[in-house]
Scaffold this motif. Structure first.
Motif, PDB file in Angstrom:
ATOM      1  N   SER A 118       0.877  -1.171   0.000  1.00 26.00           N
ATOM      2  CA  SER A 118       0.000   0.000   0.000  1.00 26.00           C
ATOM      3  C   SER A 118       0.907   1.212   0.000  1.00 26.00           C
ATOM      4  N   GLY A 120      -0.096   4.270   0.195  1.00 27.18           N
ATOM      5  CA  GLY A 120      -0.756   5.369   0.881  1.00 27.18           C
ATOM      6  C   GLY A 120      -2.263   5.299   0.719  1.00 27.18           C
ATOM      7  N   ASN A 121      -2.940   6.122   1.484  1.00 25.50           N
ATOM      8  CA  ASN A 121      -4.399   6.229   1.459  1.00 25.50           C
ATOM      9  C   ASN A 121      -5.118   4.951   1.853  1.00 25.50           C
ATOM     10  N   GLY A 122      -4.408   3.992   2.455  1.00 24.85           N
ATOM     11  CA  GLY A 122      -5.039   2.744   2.863  1.00 24.85           C
ATOM     12  C   GLY A 122      -5.540   1.920   1.704  1.00 24.85           C
ATOM     13  N   GLU A 123      -4.942   2.093   0.534  1.00 26.15           N
ATOM     14  CA  GLU A 123      -5.393   1.403  -0.674  1.00 26.15           C
ATOM     15  C   GLU A 123      -4.375   0.370  -1.142  1.00 26.15           C
ATOM     16  N   GLN A 125      -2.847  -0.405  -4.263  1.00 28.42           N
ATOM     17  CA  GLN A 125      -2.702   0.155  -5.609  1.00 28.42           C
ATOM     18  C   GLN A 125      -2.506  -0.922  -6.666  1.00 28.42           C
TER      19      GLN A 125
END
Length: 130
Positions: A118, A120-123, A125
């Protein structure tokens, strides 16, 4: 996608630490097909008792207190030939830029799946598509 951890002796200069990081990044982009700007590195300096290695050597290689531990976590799938070229590029480059002994460049690769990241943003990608 790689995460690089570089562990050095406490007395390693800023210039040497920076040069090591650049050599590793250059190896990733020129040998291992890592995209440009994909540079995530954690550089830690350690007291003498925190960098442990076999004083008698290992596999015919003798180490000094200037040992550099490099661990790269990246996506699985690179060939043995790419990994061998990656190790050589790093050892040769660090020696050329810093004067450190090639024998003191210790590298470990950790292969993971694309969905294990991940950024960032808890995603996720690189989520698998079905």
């Amino acid at each position: 996608m790689p995460l690089v951890r570089i562990d050095l002796a406490a007395d390693t200069s800023v210039e040497t630490a920076s040069a090591i990081g650049e050599v590793v990044y250059n190896a990733m982009t020129s040998v291992a097909n890592v995209p440009e700007h994909d540079k995530f590195q954690i550089i830690n300096r350690h007291a003498k008792d925190e960098l442990v290695y076999p004083a008698a050597g290992y596999l015919g290689i003798n180490y000094t207190p200037k040992i550099v531990f490099i661990q790269v976590t990246w996506n699985a799938g690179r060939s043995i030939d790419v990994k061998k070229a990656f190790y050589k590029f790093i050892a040769d480059g660090i020696h050329a830029k810093t004067g450190l002994r090639k024998a003191d460049v210790w590298i470990s690769l950790v292969d993971v799946k694309r969905e294990d990241w991940s950024f960032g943003n808890g995603e996720m990608q690189y989520a698998p598509t079905e």
